[in-house]
Design a protein around this motif. Structure first.
Motif, short mmCIF file in Angstrom:
data_model
loop_
_atom_site.label_atom_id
_atom_site.label_comp_id
_atom_site.label_asym_id
_atom_site.label_seq_id
_atom_site.Cartn_x
_atom_site.Cartn_y
_atom_site.Cartn_z
N LEU A 216 0.79 -1.23 0.00
CA LEU A 216 0.00 0.00 0.00
C LEU A 216 0.83 1.28 0.00
N PRO A 217 1.92 1.39 0.75
CA PRO A 217 2.66 2.65 0.76
C PRO A 217 3.60 2.83 -0.44
N ARG A 218 3.82 1.78 -1.22
CA ARG A 218 4.78 1.87 -2.31
C ARG A 218 4.19 2.57 -3.54
N ARG A 219 5.09 2.99 -4.42
CA ARG A 219 4.67 3.50 -5.72
C ARG A 219 4.90 2.42 -6.78
N PRO A 220 4.23 2.52 -7.92
CA PRO A 220 4.31 1.46 -8.94
C PRO A 220 5.73 1.09 -9.37
N ALA A 221 6.64 2.06 -9.40
CA ALA A 221 8.01 1.77 -9.84
C ALA A 221 8.71 0.79 -8.91
N ALA A 222 8.24 0.67 -7.68
CA ALA A 222 8.88 -0.22 -6.71
C ALA A 222 8.21 -1.60 -6.66
N LEU A 223 7.32 -1.87 -7.61
CA LEU A 223 6.59 -3.14 -7.63
C LEU A 223 7.10 -4.04 -8.75
#
Length: 362
Positions: free
Chosen positions: A128-135
């Protein structure tokens, strides 16, 4: 229920599509066929992203498109949740904010799963706290699925959502797609050219080729039709709906209508329903009951039909086991040598270790 009829041509001499089919009130209908057969075009017409030369799309009695009556509901008012090959998340927003964007698009009076339920369903709370680039790619697709579901659509459209993922990531996402299918209780139109996704997820199959519908029906029924292009594939075979019935000595017993099979140990609990593809190339037949074999699966059967195979010296045997049907791919020499014919009682032989291609839980 979704009703689709369309006719469209790209340019005067370009690719043409003419197709029609219906979807039930819930469950997954797969549009299946080779690249370029018109699957994504159909999806775009239903979503309102393409206006065809002629078409009619009706969802639960509401007309979304009727070119003859000059009716075309804008895409944003059709309440179709769309998931593409690429997740198309907002890169500047966190996962939580991307999901809440879906909630903002939901009509105030629409029913559907809440934020917490979707997060749990797709196993994305740590993201939940991440942004798409970190997925990872698989994580991004799970978030995209959640965002589409939180918009509380009347229809889910999925355009090859796993095509951009490698095998490991596809295996990661497939169970979540199965959970979403069961939880959403919506009609889902799923575009794919991967047969393993059809086996794992689809309730019904619409088989396309060169812009035309060749056949539609249950996955189990179409899998054993030797007159369809599916039979030309090397992984052609029957699809059985099975239930995990027990485990012993490192093997799992799977019951199906007409009999039981044993497979290498499965992790699923007793009572779990599975879809099992039995490849025709893995099935041997005997005219006398075999003895002293390592093969555990020896099933009494009757030859229901013999039809030409995909190769010049191959044939398909349709084997009736109670109400279920298996396919066996054998040579013409075997037919002549063993005197195989419709109505003959035989035994179908399958090794337990061949079942490394079980579909998803259902």
């Amino acid at each position: 229920m979704l009703e689709v009829t369309l006719r469209h041509r790209y340019g005067r001499d370009g690719f043409g599509i003419e197709a029609g089919f219906t979807l039930p009130e819930a469950g997954v209908t797969a549009l299946f066929g080779p690249s370029g057969c018109g699957k994504s075009t159909i999806l775009a017409v239903v979503a309102g992203l393409l206006r065809p030369d002629f078409g009619r799309v009706v969802l639960d009695g509401a007309v979304l498109l009727d070119t003859a009556a000059s009716v075309s509901v804008p895409p944003e008012r059709r309440r179709c949740g769309v998931v593409f090959q690429e997740a198309r998340l907002f890169p500047h927003l966190s996962v939580a904010s991307n999901l809440r964007y879906g909630l903002k698009r939901a009509p105030p009076d629409a029913e559907g799963p809440g934020f917490a339920e979707v997060v749990e369903l797709l196993g994305i709370e740590p993201l939940l706290p991440r942004r798409p680039a970190a997925l990872s790619g698989g994580e991004r697709q799970r978030v995209a699925l959640g965002r589409a579901l939180l918009a509380r659509p009347r229809l889910l459209l999925m355009d090859e959502p796993l095509a951009a993922l490698d095998a490991a990531r596809r295996a990661e996402v497939l169970p979540f797609l199965a959970r979403l299918r069961d939880a959403a209780r919506l009609p889902i139109l799923y575009v794919t050219h991967a047969l393993e996704e059809v086996d794992a997820l689809a309730d019904r199959l619409v088989l396309l080729q060169s812009g035309r519908v060749l056949a539609e029906g249950s996955v189990e029924d179409l899998a054993t039709r030797t007159d369809l292009p599916l039979a030309a594939r090397r992984d052609a075979g029957a699809v059985l709906a099975c239930t995990v019935a027990g485990a012993e000595d490192g093997l799992t017993r799977l019951d199906f209508a007409g009999g039981s099979l044993v497979a290498v140990m499965r992790a699923e609990a007793v009572g779990t329903r599975l879809r099992l593809r039995i490849r025709a190339r893995d099935v041997a037949v005997a005219t006398e009951e075999p003895r002293g074999l390592s093969t555990r699966n020896i099933l009494a059967a009757e030859i229901a039909a013999i039809s030409p195979g995909s190769g010049p010296q191959e044939v398909f045997l349709q084997l009736a086991i109670g109400p279920s049907t298996l396919l066996a791919r054998v040579t013409q020499d075997s037919v002549s040598r063993l005197g195989l014919r419709p109505g003959l009682r035989v035994w179908a032989l399958l090794k337990a270790v061949t079942f490394d291609h079980l579909g998803g839980a259902r």
